[in-house]
Design a protein around this motif. Structure first.
Motif, mmCIF file in Angstrom:
data_model
loop_
_atom_site.group_PDB
_atom_site.id
_atom_site.type_symbol
_atom_site.label_atom_id
_atom_site.label_comp_id
_atom_site.label_asym_id
_atom_site.label_seq_id
_atom_site.Cartn_x
_atom_site.Cartn_y
_atom_site.Cartn_z
ATOM 1 N N GLN A 82 0.836 -1.204 0.000
ATOM 2 C CA GLN A 82 0.000 0.000 0.000
ATOM 3 C C GLN A 82 0.871 1.254 0.000
ATOM 4 O O GLN A 82 0.542 2.247 -0.672
ATOM 5 N N ARG A 115 2.029 1.876 -3.435
ATOM 6 C CA ARG A 115 0.935 2.480 -4.201
ATOM 7 C C ARG A 115 0.826 3.974 -3.894
ATOM 8 O O ARG A 115 0.692 4.811 -4.795
ATOM 9 N N LEU A 125 3.164 1.948 -10.791
ATOM 10 C CA LEU A 125 3.342 0.741 -9.984
ATOM 11 C C LEU A 125 3.101 -0.480 -10.861
ATOM 12 O O LEU A 125 2.012 -0.652 -11.413
ATOM 13 N N TYR A 175 -2.959 -9.531 -6.651
ATOM 14 C CA TYR A 175 -3.287 -8.168 -6.232
ATOM 15 C C TYR A 175 -4.699 -8.077 -5.686
ATOM 16 O O TYR A 175 -5.017 -7.232 -4.848
ATOM 17 N N ILE A 197 -5.195 -3.853 -3.678
ATOM 18 C CA ILE A 197 -4.288 -2.800 -4.131
ATOM 19 C C ILE A 197 -4.096 -2.976 -5.631
ATOM 20 O O ILE A 197 -3.651 -4.026 -6.087
ATOM 21 N N PRO A 213 -2.438 -2.175 -9.253
ATOM 22 C CA PRO A 213 -1.262 -1.596 -9.920
ATOM 23 C C PRO A 213 -1.682 -0.809 -11.164
ATOM 24 O O PRO A 213 -2.843 -0.848 -11.578
ATOM 25 N N ASN A 222 1.512 7.196 -6.375
ATOM 26 C CA ASN A 222 0.497 8.233 -6.582
ATOM 27 C C ASN A 222 1.083 9.623 -6.327
ATOM 28 O O ASN A 222 0.807 10.579 -7.053
#
Length: 414
Positions: free
Chosen positions: A216, A219, A229, A247, A252, A254, A223
């Motif tokens: 996370q 991620r 990712l 995933y 989460i 990608p 962002n």
């Protein structure tokens, strides 16, 4: 005359020694040579039977010579083999629709191997960053002990120096962080990073599950910095952990996902999946491959996908994974002098050796093979189990029996 020569060549006797005589020595295969398979059963040149808990390194997810896949391949082999990328074909269009409908992705690029899928993902990330932010945003972040392929680019991205020694100079602007270390990630991922590539479950690096908080954070950092990712699901995907892709277990998503191995159940095929926006970065002629997405590969992959991506099938994978984990945990409890823990997810599990047995996973692998069971290693301290997803409870019990017999033999010989 030619037909006779060809027939002789096809039937010429060969042995394991032939490998040492005519093949480039990039592998050190086992002494036995498998010649026939069905499901999780294999037989070698001498007719000896083996229980296969490797599935060709998590490839033959539906087992060897699965009748459904054989029928699909045979049908397509009698219809259309290859066209080249100046034309499209119906099987690849159906496969792309099925994969995008089943995942976060809008677009698919097809190639032949996990390395090629990761190469495409990394090239896409670099090109996207260059066009959107400028050439300064080019650094790639990966994890130590990761594995992303054997091309010069992907092997440099993979965080294992033993695979890059002697191939220098390596591609620049590639840095590595410690897997599951949030602070390591925060220190490395800045505004000059174009991509972060990670296995949500490290395979070759020792069957190490990714912490949800770590993934996370990756991620969130992507962002924040505008990096992409990339989840490498070459080994963890296609139902291996009980979800179609791993995933989904974390919730989460990608920007790019790569798949190979089990996608073709042994037929060479791989995919890079991404969004409409990112896919637009790769214009006509900017990337390609001769064989990628050919009708035969696409037909096989679609058959595999449709078989695996069923609620009942995936539920059984979770059930079998729990059964195998419980079985292996009992082995660890009964042989604490040899093993310390079980880790992994679904039907990709690693049994970690104890301190006293560090460096001896290969010995355990060889002992199991001698007793009729094929297992993998993941480094010298982990015995890796990746049976076909169709493994039965009876086969798990048989694996338990053979593993225990093998361990008893090793201990008696010590």
């Amino acid at each position: 005359m030619n037909a006779k020569v060809e027939s002789t060549a096809l039937n010429r006797p060969v042995t394991r020694q032939t490998f040492d005589e005519v093949l480039v020595p990039t592998y050190a295969p086992a002494a036995m040579v498998p010649v026939r398979g069905a499901g999780l059963d294999l037989w070698d040149q001498n007719g000896k039977h083996y229980l296969d808990f490797t599935s060709g390194i998590a490839v033959a997810a539906l087992g060897h010579c699965n009748p459904i896949v054989v029928e699909a391949l045979t049908r397509q082999a009698n219809t259309l083999w290859h066209l080249g990328n100046g034309y499209t074909n119906e099987p690849v269009l159906r496969l792309a629709l099925a994969l995008t409908e089943a995942t976060f992705a809008d677009r698919a690029f097809f190639c032949n191997s996990g390395a090629e899928a990761n190469e495409a993902a990394l090239k896409l990330a670099r090109k996207h960053a260059h066009s959107k932010f400028g050439a300064h945003k080019s650094r790639i972040i990966s994890c130590y002990q990761s594995f992303h392929g054997r091309t010069l680019f992907t092997v440099s991205v993979g965080g294992q120096s033993k695979y890059t020694e002697g191939f220098e100079p390596l591609p620049p602007s590639i840095d590595h962080i410690t897997y599951n270390d949030i602070e390591s990630a925060r220190a490395a991922i800045g505004d000059d990073v174009c991509a972060v590539i990670v296995e949500p479950l490290q395979g070759e690096g020792g069957v190490v599950p990714g912490d949800k908080a770590f993934l996370q954070e990756l991620r969130d950092l992507c962002n924040k910095t505008g990096a992409l990712l990339i989840f490498d699901e070459v080994q963890s995907g296609m139902g291996r952990t009980g979800e179609l892709f791993h995933y989904m277990s974390y919730g989460i998503t990608p920007d790019i996902l790569t798949s190979a191995k089990a996608l073709g159940n042994g037929f060479p095929v791989a995919a890079m999946l991404t969004t409409h926006e990112l896919a637009a970065t790769l214009s006509v002629g900017s990337h390609g491959t001769t064989y990628g997405g050919n009708p035969m590969a696409a037909t096989v992959a679609l058959t595999v996908l449709e078989t695996i991506n069923q609620p009942a099938f995936l539920a059984r994978v979770k059930e079998a994974g729990a059964k195998l984990r419980a079985t292996l945990e009992k082995v660890v409890a009964d042989y604490p002098q040899v093993f310390s823990q079980v880790r992994g997810a679904g039907l990709l599990l690693g049994v970690v050796t104890s301190d006293a047995w560090k460096g001896r996973s290969k010995d355990i692998q060889k002992a199991a093979e001698a007793n009729g069971m094929m297992v993998l290693i993941a480094g010298m301290d982990v015995v890796r189990m990746a049976p076909a997803l169709i493994v039965s409870d009876e086969q798990i019990a048989e694996a338990d029996r053979i593993l225990r017999v093998s361990l008893d033999g090793l201990l008696q010989a010590a």
